[in-house]
Design a protein around this motif. Sequence first.
Motif, mmCIF file in Angstrom:
data_model
loop_
_atom_site.group_PDB
_atom_site.id
_atom_site.type_symbol
_atom_site.label_atom_id
_atom_site.label_comp_id
_atom_site.label_asym_id
_atom_site.label_seq_id
_atom_site.Cartn_x
_atom_site.Cartn_y
_atom_site.Cartn_z
ATOM 1 N N THR A 58 0.841 -1.196 0.000
ATOM 2 C CA THR A 58 0.000 0.000 0.000
ATOM 3 C C THR A 58 0.879 1.250 0.000
ATOM 4 O O THR A 58 0.677 2.161 -0.803
ATOM 5 N N TYR A 59 1.858 1.280 0.880
ATOM 6 C CA TYR A 59 2.771 2.429 0.961
ATOM 7 C C TYR A 59 3.527 2.612 -0.356
ATOM 8 O O TYR A 59 3.636 3.740 -0.871
ATOM 9 N N LEU A 60 4.031 1.531 -0.912
ATOM 10 C CA LEU A 60 4.757 1.624 -2.189
ATOM 11 C C LEU A 60 3.843 2.125 -3.306
ATOM 12 O O LEU A 60 4.278 2.881 -4.181
ATOM 13 N N THR A 142 6.047 11.869 4.699
ATOM 14 C CA THR A 142 4.641 12.161 4.965
ATOM 15 C C THR A 142 3.765 11.033 4.443
ATOM 16 O O THR A 142 2.778 10.659 5.079
ATOM 17 N N GLY A 143 4.125 10.470 3.304
ATOM 18 C CA GLY A 143 3.374 9.353 2.738
ATOM 19 C C GLY A 143 3.345 8.161 3.677
ATOM 20 O O GLY A 143 2.325 7.473 3.800
ATOM 21 N N PHE A 144 4.459 7.931 4.365
ATOM 22 C CA PHE A 144 4.503 6.828 5.322
ATOM 23 C C PHE A 144 3.527 7.078 6.469
ATOM 24 O O PHE A 144 2.741 6.206 6.835
ATOM 25 N N VAL A 145 3.563 8.288 7.019
ATOM 26 C CA VAL A 145 2.669 8.631 8.137
ATOM 27 C C VAL A 145 1.211 8.582 7.683
ATOM 28 O O VAL A 145 0.345 8.026 8.366
ATOM 29 N N TRP A 146 0.926 9.157 6.512
ATOM 30 C CA TRP A 146 -0.442 9.188 5.971
ATOM 31 C C TRP A 146 -0.961 7.771 5.744
ATOM 32 O O TRP A 146 -2.079 7.432 6.128
ATOM 33 N N THR A 147 -0.128 6.931 5.117
ATOM 34 C CA THR A 147 -0.524 5.554 4.845
ATOM 35 C C THR A 147 -0.738 4.787 6.152
ATOM 36 O O THR A 147 -1.730 4.062 6.298
ATOM 37 N N LEU A 148 0.173 4.967 7.097
ATOM 38 C CA LEU A 148 0.050 4.293 8.392
ATOM 39 C C LEU A 148 -1.244 4.704 9.095
ATOM 40 O O LEU A 148 -1.949 3.863 9.659
ATOM 41 N N MET A 149 -1.560 5.978 9.023
ATOM 42 C CA MET A 149 -2.763 6.478 9.686
ATOM 43 C C MET A 149 -4.027 5.835 9.096
ATOM 44 O O MET A 149 -4.850 5.280 9.827
ATOM 45 N N TYR A 150 -4.179 5.886 7.773
ATOM 46 C CA TYR A 150 -5.390 5.339 7.151
ATOM 47 C C TYR A 150 -5.415 3.814 7.187
ATOM 48 O O TYR A 150 -6.474 3.210 7.339
#
Length: 195
Positions: A58-60, A142-150
Motif C-alpha cells: 500500500t505504501y509503495l 509524509t506518505g509513510f505517516v499518511w498511509t500508516l494512519m489510514y
Amino acid sequence: MELQDLLGFIEQYGYFALFFSLWLGIIGMPLPDEMIVMSGGFLSSLEKMVVWKSFLLTYLGVISGLSLGYFLGKIFGHRVLDKLIKKNKAKYLVKSKELLNKYGRFALVLSYFIPIVRHILPYLVGMNNMPFKTYALFSYTTGFVWTLMYFTLGLLFGSQMEVISMLATKYGIYFGIISVIISSFYYFYIRKLKK
C-alpha cells in the motif's frame, strides 16, 4: 466502483491490487485513496492478508503514484497542466499553486490531507525542478505517516471506512489532524492498559 467491488478486487488479485490501485490513483481512480488504503487495513484485520505485506505494498503504491506525477511534471511540464485544466481540475490547480507559494516544500506535507491537491502538487514541484531528493524526503516521509494512519483506521474501524473516507474527502486537512490526535490517544491508551 463501489466499496464491495474494491474489496472483491483486492481479495481476488491480492497485494498487487493495492499497489496498482494507488499507483494508478495519480490518473484518477474512481475511489478515494483513503478508502483504498483503509481496505488494505480492513482485509488484514479479517486475516485475508498479512498485515506487513499489505501495508508495504500500500505504501509503495502511494509513493510510486505520486512519484510518477513528479516525473511527468518534470518531463512534460505545462502539457500536463493543460490536461488537468481540461479535466475540470482548475480550482484544485489554483489551490495547489497557492499552497506551494505559501508553504514551499512543506506544501508536500499538507497536500497529503487535501484530496486531488495531493495528486496535483507533485506535477507542480516536478515542473519547478525541485530536486528529487528534496521531493522524496518530504513526500515519502509524509506518505509513510499518511498511509500508516489510514491503514490503521482500516485495521481498527474497517466497517466504517465509507464514512471515514467521506469525512476525509470532505474535510481534508482537518480530518487528518483529528485522526492523528485520536490515533495517538488510542495508541497510548492501549499501551497504558497493557502495562
